[in-house]
Design a protein around this motif. Structure first.
Motif, short mmCIF file in Angstrom:
data_model
loop_
_atom_site.label_atom_id
_atom_site.label_comp_id
_atom_site.label_asym_id
_atom_site.label_seq_id
_atom_site.Cartn_x
_atom_site.Cartn_y
_atom_site.Cartn_z
N GLY A 1 17.49 8.18 37.49
CA GLY A 1 17.49 7.17 38.75
C GLY A 1 16.31 6.28 38.49
O GLY A 1 15.57 6.54 36.93
N GLY A 2 16.16 5.57 39.27
CA GLY A 2 14.86 4.32 39.44
C GLY A 2 15.07 3.60 40.73
O GLY A 2 15.86 4.58 41.36
N THR A 3 13.93 2.57 40.97
CA THR A 3 14.06 1.91 41.84
C THR A 3 14.98 0.29 41.75
O THR A 3 14.68 0.17 41.08
CB THR A 3 12.61 1.95 41.70
OG1 THR A 3 12.42 3.02 42.16
CG2 THR A 3 12.03 0.69 43.12
N ALA A 4 15.49 0.01 43.37
CA ALA A 4 15.52 -1.67 42.76
C ALA A 4 14.66 -2.80 44.19
O ALA A 4 14.07 -1.87 44.90
CB ALA A 4 16.50 -1.98 43.03
N PHE A 5 14.76 -3.19 44.76
CA PHE A 5 14.53 -4.31 45.42
C PHE A 5 14.66 -6.05 46.12
O PHE A 5 15.41 -5.94 44.92
CB PHE A 5 12.25 -4.41 45.32
CG PHE A 5 12.12 -5.52 43.93
CD1 PHE A 5 12.37 -6.74 43.84
CD2 PHE A 5 12.01 -4.47 42.61
CE1 PHE A 5 11.63 -7.54 42.77
CE2 PHE A 5 11.51 -5.36 41.74
CZ PHE A 5 11.58 -6.67 41.42
N HIS B 1 18.89 -0.74 32.46
CA HIS B 1 18.95 1.07 31.96
C HIS B 1 18.64 1.53 33.19
O HIS B 1 19.63 3.54 33.41
CB HIS B 1 18.08 1.69 31.01
CG HIS B 1 16.97 1.83 31.74
ND1 HIS B 1 15.86 0.76 32.26
CD2 HIS B 1 16.06 3.03 32.26
CE1 HIS B 1 14.81 2.05 32.32
NE2 HIS B 1 15.58 2.49 33.14
N VAL B 2 19.00 1.28 34.36
CA VAL B 2 18.94 2.49 35.84
C VAL B 2 20.37 2.09 36.31
O VAL B 2 20.92 3.30 36.57
CB VAL B 2 18.03 1.67 37.21
CG1 VAL B 2 18.30 2.97 37.85
CG2 VAL B 2 16.81 2.10 36.25
N ALA B 3 20.67 1.15 36.17
CA ALA B 3 22.21 0.85 36.52
C ALA B 3 23.50 0.95 35.20
O ALA B 3 24.42 0.67 34.52
CB ALA B 3 22.27 -0.75 37.18
N LEU B 4 22.93 1.96 35.14
CA LEU B 4 23.95 2.68 33.57
C LEU B 4 25.97 2.32 34.44
O LEU B 4 26.01 1.94 34.81
CB LEU B 4 24.23 4.42 33.49
CG LEU B 4 23.08 4.90 33.20
CD1 LEU B 4 23.20 6.33 33.78
CD2 LEU B 4 22.59 4.37 32.34
N PRO B 5 25.78 1.34 33.17
CA PRO B 5 27.26 0.64 32.24
C PRO B 5 27.85 2.61 32.58
O PRO B 5 28.15 3.02 31.98
CB PRO B 5 27.31 0.03 31.01
CG PRO B 5 26.23 0.82 30.72
CD PRO B 5 25.24 1.41 31.78
N GLY B 6 29.38 2.21 33.50
CA GLY B 6 30.21 3.38 33.38
C GLY B 6 30.21 4.14 35.11
O GLY B 6 30.92 5.02 34.89
N ARG C 1 24.10 -8.52 34.65
CA ARG C 1 23.47 -7.88 33.55
C ARG C 1 23.04 -8.27 33.07
O ARG C 1 23.08 -9.74 31.99
CB ARG C 1 23.79 -5.89 32.71
CG ARG C 1 24.39 -5.19 33.77
CD ARG C 1 24.61 -4.04 32.50
NE ARG C 1 25.46 -3.05 33.77
CZ ARG C 1 25.87 -2.53 34.22
NH1 ARG C 1 26.99 -3.42 33.34
NH2 ARG C 1 26.77 -1.15 34.27
N ASN C 2 21.27 -7.99 32.43
CA ASN C 2 20.60 -8.59 30.84
C ASN C 2 20.21 -7.36 30.36
O ASN C 2 19.40 -7.12 30.47
CB ASN C 2 19.84 -10.11 31.06
CG ASN C 2 19.37 -10.75 29.93
OD1 ASN C 2 18.72 -9.73 29.38
ND2 ASN C 2 19.25 -11.72 30.40
N THR C 3 20.89 -6.99 28.91
CA THR C 3 19.97 -5.58 28.53
C THR C 3 19.01 -5.41 28.29
O THR C 3 18.31 -5.14 27.42
CB THR C 3 21.56 -4.47 27.79
OG1 THR C 3 21.97 -6.30 26.82
CG2 THR C 3 22.72 -4.52 28.63
N THR C 4 18.88 -7.61 27.13
CA THR C 4 18.05 -8.18 26.15
C THR C 4 16.66 -7.53 26.76
O THR C 4 15.19 -6.97 26.62
CB THR C 4 18.06 -9.08 25.76
OG1 THR C 4 19.31 -9.40 24.87
CG2 THR C 4 17.07 -9.16 24.89
#
Length: 352
Positions: free
Chosen positions: A77-81, A97-102, A122-125
């Motif tokens: 899990g993680g955090t968002a604001f 990496h918190v907003a996992l694809p799928g 998303r910007n995975t970079t």
């Protein structure tokens, strides 16, 4: 000599004087009214507990815990604001990496309200992602207000300087026992230890669930979004890089509301995309694509190998009128334990 030093000290204390070593003279101190007031940074060093408490009170309503959900027992899990609001949605920034694809996302507000979230960019970079939450869903379940957090700029004198105070906020993970569905919140503080390009490192203590949470300066401005831990403390994407990402995404949303762009979007096809999955064998993925997606062996093999070798593979493409069918296939594949999402086709539109 001892007597002279003692006398000088006494005069300094009682007469409002100070001893100037360069001239060996006693000089009068300026009145308190004309002395420079302490800066926020200086005050933070003197009263760090008061500062952190104030920032928590002001910014905590803007934070949420994120939890991927799916057929598997996901413990990450993680955090968002909150960084933006529209009449229809709240937009929260988090780590990609918190907003996992799928996976679907649950957004847990500070009062324990849990509502679904949708990843819209998303910007995975950079390891950044934007999550949309329906305002209607929020208002139906919670009376909370959600102020947008501001990003620090390069000209702010309490941000991006080594030695500046840094406060880390987030949800380190887990549910507080006996507190219903409320997530465990944490706040730590330290200083900016290093700034290199779009990376900020602070020595504030963090744990995994705080990924996606804000790193703040003493004025409550975002100087970074935490993505991982280092031996020193928190590693964060700079607030300036975060602001650029949010602005670029917003320009895309605004463009889609114009007549020409809206017409294009209305004709946009959708793809059910398969993501690479370390927990599934290639044989099993291919078998599910054959049985559930009803692909032939060649198409199933191509989609599986594309996901395995490049990270993503297209399972099926749907016309705009078939969006519900795309969502239904996505749900069936998720129930079969595949990591899939429905996304707009890249530059592919149906002929007018």
């Amino acid at each position: 000599m001892i007597f002279v030093v003692t006398l000088v000290t006494a005069l300094s204390l009682t007469a409002g004087l100070r001893f100037d070593a360069a001239s060996s003279r006693l000089l009068r101190r300026p009145p308190a009214a004309v002395r420079a007031p302490p800066t926020a940074a200086a005050a933070a060093l003197v009263q760090p507990t008061t500062l952190v408490r104030r920032l928590v009170e002001e910014t905590k309503p803007s934070l949420a815990a994120l939890r991927p959900k799916g057929i598997r027992n996901i413990t990450t899990g993680g955090t968002a604001f909150v960084v933006a609001q529209t009449p229809d949605s709240l937009r929260l920034l988090t780590a990609a990496h918190v907003a996992l694809p799928g996976f679907s996302l649950d957004v847990v507000l500070d009062d324990g309200t849990t509502i679904p979230g949708t990843v819209i960019a998303r910007n995975t970079t950079l390891d950044l992602a934007l999550v949309d939450v329906s305002v209607a869903a929020v208002r139906n379940t919670s009376a909370m207000m959600f102020p947008e957090l501001r990003f620090a700029t390069a000209s702010d004198d309490t941000a991006y300087n080594i030695g500046d105070v840094a406060i880390a906020l987030g949800y380190p993970g887990g549910i507080v026992p006996g507190a219903g569905k409320r997530a465990a919140f944490a706040a730590t503080s330290g200083i900016v230890a290093s700034v290199v390009d779009d990376v900020v490192i602070a020595d504030a203590a963090v744990s995994g669930g705080m990924s996606g949470g804000p790193l703040l300066d003493v004025e409550g401005r975002v100087i970074g979004l935490m993505t991982t831990r280092t031996p020193i403390g928190a590693l964060a994407v700079s607030g300036q890089a975060c602001e650029r990402f949010v602005a670029e995404a917003a320009r895309g949303f605004i463009a889609s509301t114009t007549d020409d762009a809206a017409s294009l979007v209305a004709r946009q096809q959708y793809e059910v995309v398969l993501f690479n999955d370390m927990l599934n064998t290639r044989q099993r993925v291919e078998s599910v694509l054959l049985e559930v997606a009803e692909l032939d062996r060649t198409a199933a093999g191509q989609a599986m190998m594309a996901a395995h070798t490049t990270g993503t593979g297209v399972v099926k493409t749907f016309d705009p009128s078939d969006r519900e069918a795309a969502d239904a296939l996505c749900d069936r594949l998720r129930q079969a334990d595949l990591l899939v999402e429905v996304v707009p086709s890249q530059g592919v539109v149906v002929a007018a």
